[in-house]
Design an enzyme around this catalytic site. Structure first.
Site, PDB file in Angstrom:
ATOM      1  N   LYS A  29       1.089  -1.194   0.290  1.00 51.34           N
ATOM      2  CA  LYS A  29      -0.398  -0.049   0.439  1.00 51.34           C
ATOM      3  C   LYS A  29       0.909   1.158  -0.546  1.00 51.34           C
ATOM      4  O   LYS A  29       1.124   2.320  -0.477  1.00 51.34           O
ATOM      5  CB  LYS A  29      -1.124   0.322   1.150  1.00 51.34           C
ATOM      6  CG  LYS A  29      -1.748   1.010   0.669  1.00 51.34           C
ATOM      7  CD  LYS A  29      -3.155   1.289   2.177  1.00 51.34           C
ATOM      8  CE  LYS A  29      -2.268   1.568   3.580  1.00 51.34           C
ATOM      9  NZ  LYS A  29      -2.727   2.249   4.967  1.00 51.34           N
ATOM     10  N   ASP A  47      -5.917   1.208   0.842  1.00 52.59           N
ATOM     11  CA  ASP A  47      -6.539   1.072   2.202  1.00 52.59           C
ATOM     12  C   ASP A  47      -8.117   0.536   2.822  1.00 52.59           C
ATOM     13  O   ASP A  47      -8.513  -0.004   1.717  1.00 52.59           O
ATOM     14  CB  ASP A  47      -5.684   3.112   2.722  1.00 52.59           C
ATOM     15  CG  ASP A  47      -7.628   3.936   2.031  1.00 52.59           C
ATOM     16  OD1 ASP A  47      -7.921   2.492   1.154  1.00 52.59           O
ATOM     17  OD2 ASP A  47      -7.513   4.930   2.811  1.00 52.59           O
TER      18      ASP A  47
END
Ligand code: SF4
Length: 119
Positions: A29, A47
């Site tokens: 991420k 996320d």
């Protein structure tokens, strides 16, 4: 991590997924955020907001149970030139409209097309 950036990458943050995720504490991420924001590329960091909103709207199937599987599914369906923008659209929608505990469906611009999958 900083020491490794200095020693292995001449003091510059690397700009590839493999190199970034080789740094301690940097996961997919974070690396995708760097690619999309710092390096101006196209990426879809997943996320908690992107994950939740993608499922609720029905952009990804239920079998996508991990951030990576959601990322792969979204990347398949968004124009690759819009990936980074789409990432921000999903985050902001999740942060301000399709919130985790009290989604504002009555005022949501996606009200007519959303699957409203709250499972
Ligand atoms: S209609 Fe409701 S569940 Fe669907 S995206 Fe909008 S706020 Fe979220």
């Amino acid at each position: 991590m900083a020491r490794m950036v200095c020693n292995k990458f001449d003091g510059l943050i690397p700009d590839t997924m493999d190199e970034m995720t080789s740094l301690p504490g940097v996961g997919r991420k974070t690396a995708n955020v760097m690619l999309a924001v710092a390096f101006g590329g196209q990426a879809m960091p997943v996320d908690t907001h992107v994950f939740r909103v993608s499922h609720r709207i029905g952009l990804v199937p239920k079998r996508c149970t991990t951030p990576l599987s959601v990322e792969k599914e979204l990347v398949k369906h968004f124009d690759k030139n819009l990936l980074s923008d789409a990432h921000h659209w999903l985050i902001l929608h999740g942060r301000y409209v399709c919130t985790a505990r009290s989604p504002k469906c009555a005022n949501c611009c996606l009200n007519d097309i959303c699957l409203r999958d709250f499972d």
